[in-house]
Design a protein around this motif. Structure first.
Motif, PDB file in Angstrom:
ATOM      1  N   MET A  99      33.336  37.684  45.907  1.00  0.00           N
ATOM      2  CA  MET A  99      32.379  38.239  44.962  1.00  0.00           C
ATOM      3  C   MET A  99      33.079  39.240  44.051  1.00  0.00           C
ATOM      4  N   SER A 100      32.548  39.443  42.848  1.00  0.00           N
ATOM      5  CA  SER A 100      33.174  40.371  41.918  1.00  0.00           C
ATOM      6  C   SER A 100      32.125  41.030  41.056  1.00  0.00           C
ATOM      7  N   SER A 101      32.260  42.340  40.885  1.00  0.00           N
ATOM      8  CA  SER A 101      31.388  43.075  39.967  1.00  0.00           C
ATOM      9  C   SER A 101      32.133  43.446  38.704  1.00  0.00           C
ATOM     10  N   PHE A 102      33.372  42.954  38.557  1.00  0.00           N
ATOM     11  CA  PHE A 102      34.199  43.230  37.396  1.00  0.00           C
ATOM     12  C   PHE A 102      34.053  42.099  36.379  1.00  0.00           C
ATOM     13  N   THR A 103      34.120  42.458  35.129  1.00  0.00           N
ATOM     14  CA  THR A 103      34.173  41.450  34.084  1.00  0.00           C
ATOM     15  C   THR A 103      35.631  41.046  33.901  1.00  0.00           C
ATOM     16  N   LEU A 104      35.929  39.822  34.227  1.00  0.00           N
ATOM     17  CA  LEU A 104      37.311  39.368  34.226  1.00  0.00           C
ATOM     18  C   LEU A 104      37.642  38.618  32.942  1.00  0.00           C
ATOM     19  N   PRO A 105      38.829  38.829  32.417  1.00  0.00           N
ATOM     20  CA  PRO A 105      39.247  38.099  31.216  1.00  0.00           C
ATOM     21  C   PRO A 105      39.594  36.655  31.568  1.00  0.00           C
ATOM     22  N   ALA A 106      39.726  35.829  30.573  1.00  0.00           N
ATOM     23  CA  ALA A 106      40.088  34.429  30.795  1.00  0.00           C
ATOM     24  C   ALA A 106      41.585  34.270  31.016  1.00  0.00           C
ATOM     25  N   ASP A 157      41.940  33.719  52.709  1.00  0.00           N
ATOM     26  CA  ASP A 157      41.887  35.183  52.738  1.00  0.00           C
ATOM     27  C   ASP A 157      42.423  35.825  51.461  1.00  0.00           C
ATOM     28  N   ASP A 158      42.625  35.035  50.413  1.00  0.00           N
ATOM     29  CA  ASP A 158      43.156  35.581  49.161  1.00  0.00           C
ATOM     30  C   ASP A 158      42.148  36.496  48.474  1.00  0.00           C
ATOM     31  N   VAL A 174      39.347  43.228  42.857  1.00  0.00           N
ATOM     32  CA  VAL A 174      38.280  42.825  41.931  1.00  0.00           C
ATOM     33  C   VAL A 174      37.516  41.607  42.430  1.00  0.00           C
ATOM     34  N   GLN A 175      38.061  40.924  43.428  1.00  0.00           N
ATOM     35  CA  GLN A 175      37.388  39.753  43.988  1.00  0.00           C
ATOM     36  C   GLN A 175      37.838  39.590  45.429  1.00  0.00           C
ATOM     37  N   ILE A 176      36.881  39.321  46.299  1.00  0.00           N
ATOM     38  CA  ILE A 176      37.178  39.229  47.724  1.00  0.00           C
ATOM     39  C   ILE A 176      36.511  37.985  48.278  1.00  0.00           C
ATOM     40  N   PRO A 177      37.070  37.341  49.292  1.00  0.00           N
ATOM     41  CA  PRO A 177      36.468  36.118  49.826  1.00  0.00           C
ATOM     42  C   PRO A 177      35.081  36.363  50.419  1.00  0.00           C
ATOM     43  N   GLU A 178      34.283  35.329  50.432  1.00  0.00           N
ATOM     44  CA  GLU A 178      32.998  35.376  51.122  1.00  0.00           C
ATOM     45  C   GLU A 178      33.226  35.216  52.618  1.00  0.00           C
ATOM     46  N   ALA A 218      36.138  38.564  55.745  1.00  0.00           N
ATOM     47  CA  ALA A 218      36.280  39.578  54.708  1.00  0.00           C
ATOM     48  C   ALA A 218      35.457  40.817  55.031  1.00  0.00           C
ATOM     49  N   GLN A 219      34.246  40.611  55.528  1.00  0.00           N
ATOM     50  CA  GLN A 219      33.397  41.758  55.864  1.00  0.00           C
ATOM     51  C   GLN A 219      34.004  42.574  56.995  1.00  0.00           C
ATOM     52  N   ALA A 220      34.616  41.877  57.959  1.00  0.00           N
ATOM     53  CA  ALA A 220      35.201  42.576  59.107  1.00  0.00           C
ATOM     54  C   ALA A 220      36.522  43.250  58.757  1.00  0.00           C
ATOM     55  N   SER A 221      37.124  42.871  57.642  1.00  0.00           N
ATOM     56  CA  SER A 221      38.436  43.400  57.277  1.00  0.00           C
ATOM     57  C   SER A 221      38.398  44.854  56.853  1.00  0.00           C
TER      58      SER A 221
END
Length: 348
Positions: free
Chosen positions: A1-8, A37-38, A80-84, A88-91
């Motif tokens: 998930m990401s809350s950042f606006t990412l460029p192309a 896990d990326d 800026v982005q983490i796996p679902e 990931a939550q436990a990390s």
């Protein structure tokens, strides 16, 4: 998930030819995760590692021909982005976290505005550390940590108050070559915090005060005498349980004279067996070339230590802008840097 606006697209630096140290900047799409896990990281700082532009030629089994050849194996930035998912939550990581990391050589490097690191490779940047230190600490500190505690015989639990580990470490002696360098300095510092009984630092006289401030109990000036000459004056009291070599070549060879029969000789530069003097009759328990491995848990221990001690000892030579990437790598390749050369990928 990401809350950042990412460029192309993003700016990225590549090594176009594995036989050349010439680098080129170009525009490229943002990287897409290829591992479960990326995490996508907005890179703030990264640091060149000496020799890394030759790894694909020197070590084809480690850096495959299909490598994207983006240099920079360590970096620091913002998630800026983490796996679902539960992993990931436990990390303990989330979007917006400041992190630093070192990845495997076959993974793509970080001399780009956005990069990837796995959850298992990252640690939180301590609040006491700025971006310059964060982007230049993972590789050298992990190398020292693994040399002392994973491959060596010092017990890291002593750093965090384990009394039994402290008592055991007090019985041990260690020689560290290149002790005033970025890896050697961390090795001296960590060995001292772990309570090693003797810490012999090999450096020149200009750095004697520095290594003793880090915790060395003795210093040997390699410009005045070799390790072999120093040991020969009193082998019974000067031989050590462990030698941790950060120099290589002839210096690594002389370390054989310093280690007790049955002791341990580790090098981050080459195979100790190939440098063993013909005159040496010693049989060591371990004599090997060690390669650092990404390890987020160990790096988090280092981060916690930095936060506790409020001290980061990474020696920084210079800080350059992203546009000066070639100058940064040229300086490192020419071995003209007295410490880490840091590249600011983002304004800080």
């Amino acid at each position: 998930m990401s809350s950042f606006t990412l460029p192309a697209t993003m700016k990225i630096v590549r090594q176009l030819d594995p036989n050349s140290t010439t680098l080129s900047m170009e525009e490229a799409p943002l990287p897409k995760p290829s591992h479960a896990d990326d995490c996508l990281i907005r890179v703030y700082t990264t640091s060149p590692c000496v020799g890394e532009l030759h790894w694909q030629v020197w070590f084809p089994s480690i850096v495959p021909a299909g490598s994207p050849r983006v240099p920079g194996t360590e970096a620091a930035g913002v998630v800026v982005q983490i796996p679902e998912g539960d992993t990931a939550q436990a990390s303990g990581f989330k979007v917006g976290d400041r992190v630093f990391f070192r990845v495997e050589p076959e993974q793509t490097g970080h001399l780009r505005q956005y990069s990837l690191a796995r959850l298992s490779q990252m640690a939180h940047v301590p609040s006491t550390m700025g971006w310059i230190e964060a982007g230049s600490t993972a590789l050298s500190s992990l190398t020292a940590w693994q040399g002392l505690f994973q491959h060596g015989i010092l017990d890291s639990r002593a750093i965090f108050g384990d009394v039994a580990a402290q008592k055991n470490n007090q019985k041990l002696s260690i020689l560290i070559t290149g002790a005033s360098g970025v890896v050697g300095g961390w090795a001296v510092y960590l060995a001292a915090l772990a309570g090693a009984g003797r810490i012999v630092a090999l450096c020149d006289s200009l750095n004697t005060a520095y290594v003793k401030e880090l915790g060395a109990t003795e210093a040997v000036d390699y410009k005045k005498e070799s390790v072999a000459q120093w040991v020969a004056k009193d082998p019974a009291t000067r031989e050590v349980d462990v030698a941790f070599d950060c120099v290589g070549g002839m210096t690594l060879g002389t370390c054989w004279s310093a280690v007790k029969d049955g002791g341990i000789l580790l090098s981050i530069t080459g195979d100790p067996g190939k440098e063993k003097p013909d005159s040496s009759t010693k049989t060591l328990a371990i004599a090997k070339w060690i390669l650092v491995e990404p390890n987020g848990q160990q790096l988090q221990s280092i981060s916690d230590l930095i936060a506790k001690e409020r001290k980061c000892i990474t020696k920084v030579d210079s800080v350059l802008d992203f546009a000066d990437f070639q100058q940064a790598f040229d300086k490192v390749e020419a071995r003209r840097a007295n410490g880490k050369v840091v590249i600011k990928v983002m304004d800080i």
